[in-house]
Scaffold this motif. Structure first.
Motif, short mmCIF file in Angstrom:
data_model
loop_
_atom_site.label_atom_id
_atom_site.label_comp_id
_atom_site.label_asym_id
_atom_site.label_seq_id
_atom_site.Cartn_x
_atom_site.Cartn_y
_atom_site.Cartn_z
N HIS A 1 -14.66 9.94 -5.97
CA HIS A 1 -14.10 11.42 -5.90
C HIS A 1 -12.89 11.41 -5.48
O HIS A 1 -12.09 12.25 -5.71
N HIS B 1 -9.20 12.86 -6.95
CA HIS B 1 -8.22 13.86 -6.57
C HIS B 1 -6.83 13.33 -6.55
O HIS B 1 -5.73 14.17 -7.17
N CYS C 1 -12.85 21.77 -2.42
CA CYS C 1 -13.74 21.08 -2.79
C CYS C 1 -14.92 21.00 -1.91
O CYS C 1 -14.75 21.02 -0.81
N HIS D 1 -15.63 12.26 0.44
CA HIS D 1 -14.34 11.91 0.37
C HIS D 1 -14.34 10.59 1.33
O HIS D 1 -14.93 10.74 2.48
ZN ZN Z 1 -13.00 16.49 -3.71
#
Ligand code: ZN
Length: 230
Positions: free
Chosen positions: A106, A110, A195, A199
């Motif tokens: 993830h 980004h 979001c 992460h």
């Molecule tokens: Zn994210």
């Protein structure tokens, strides 16, 4: 008590700490639906499927559960054999390897999205599923840049080089949630985006990041990538 009554009172611990793999919690709602028994717990360490990221896997008191998010924003955990009442104290655990893998993919998504946008590309979608992670961009205006396999591979190599440079610089990954529940994830030196996923906490936790392939297919430029947690 209905789901909408308890929605706001569920503490989403996974928003704050990607690396909280086990936690005591209290059942704040429980019920039965077509799929069987479910509970909602607080604090909640389970990320439900969403935003291109798959669900966590894990257990409540040792019983395997599948998390999902209700329309009201409550994370509920469904599992065969769950027999828990509101107020019960439980122990929740998630699969650590899977959580870290999802977080790595993830976060890399980004960064790659930012690198594409820095080239002037328009984001059009994303999937962070292991083995099929990719970002989609609008292919409009990129026809000549991406006309041949050689050109596409040259762009892929440029993206890889740019990604490696970001990783060499490094940067903290932080998240804030405002009073109305909107969460913003900031990667130092990269960007800040709304979001709800998980992460890594620093770019130094990413390894084996590879930009795999660029393809124009079904009206989108698809950029496949891979990333692991260090
Ligand atoms: Zn994210």
């Amino acid at each position: 008590m209905t789901i909408s009554d308890v929605g706001p009172s569920q503490d989403q611990a996974y928003y704050r700490d990607t690396y909280l793999f086990e936690s005591p919690a209290q059942v704040v709602a429980a019920g039965q639906d077509d799929d069987g028994a479910w509970v909602a717990v607080s604090p909640n360490i389970f990320h439900p499927k969403g935003g291109g990221q798959p669900s966590d896997e894990g257990t409540v008191n040792g019983v395997p559960v599948v998390p999902s998010r209700t329309e009201e924003g409550l994370v509920v955990l469904s599992g065969d054999g769950l027999a828990l009442d509101e107020g019960a104290e439980v122990v929740c655990a998630i699969d650590e390897t899977l959580r870290k893998r999802h977080a790595a993919l993830h976060t890399a998504g980004h960064v790659l999205g930012h690198l594409g946008e820095a080239r002037g590309w328009q984001s059009a979608g994303h999937s962070h599923y292991p083995g099929q992670a990719r970002l989609d961009f609008s292919p409009e205006g990129l026809e000549s840049e991406l006309a041949t396999p050689e050109l596409r591979d040259a762009v892929r190599a440029e993206l890889q080089e740019a990604f490696d440079a970001v990783l060499a610089r490094g940067g903290a990954v932080t998240a804030t949630t405002d009073d109305s529940g909107h969460r913003t994830v900031t990667i130092e030196g990269v960007n800040a985006e709304p979001c709800g996923g998980t992460h890594v906490s620093d770019l130094s936790q990413l390894k084996d990041v590879r930009v795999l392939e660029l393809k124009v297919k079904r009206g989108a430029l698809k950029v496949r990538y891979e990333a692991e947690h260090a």
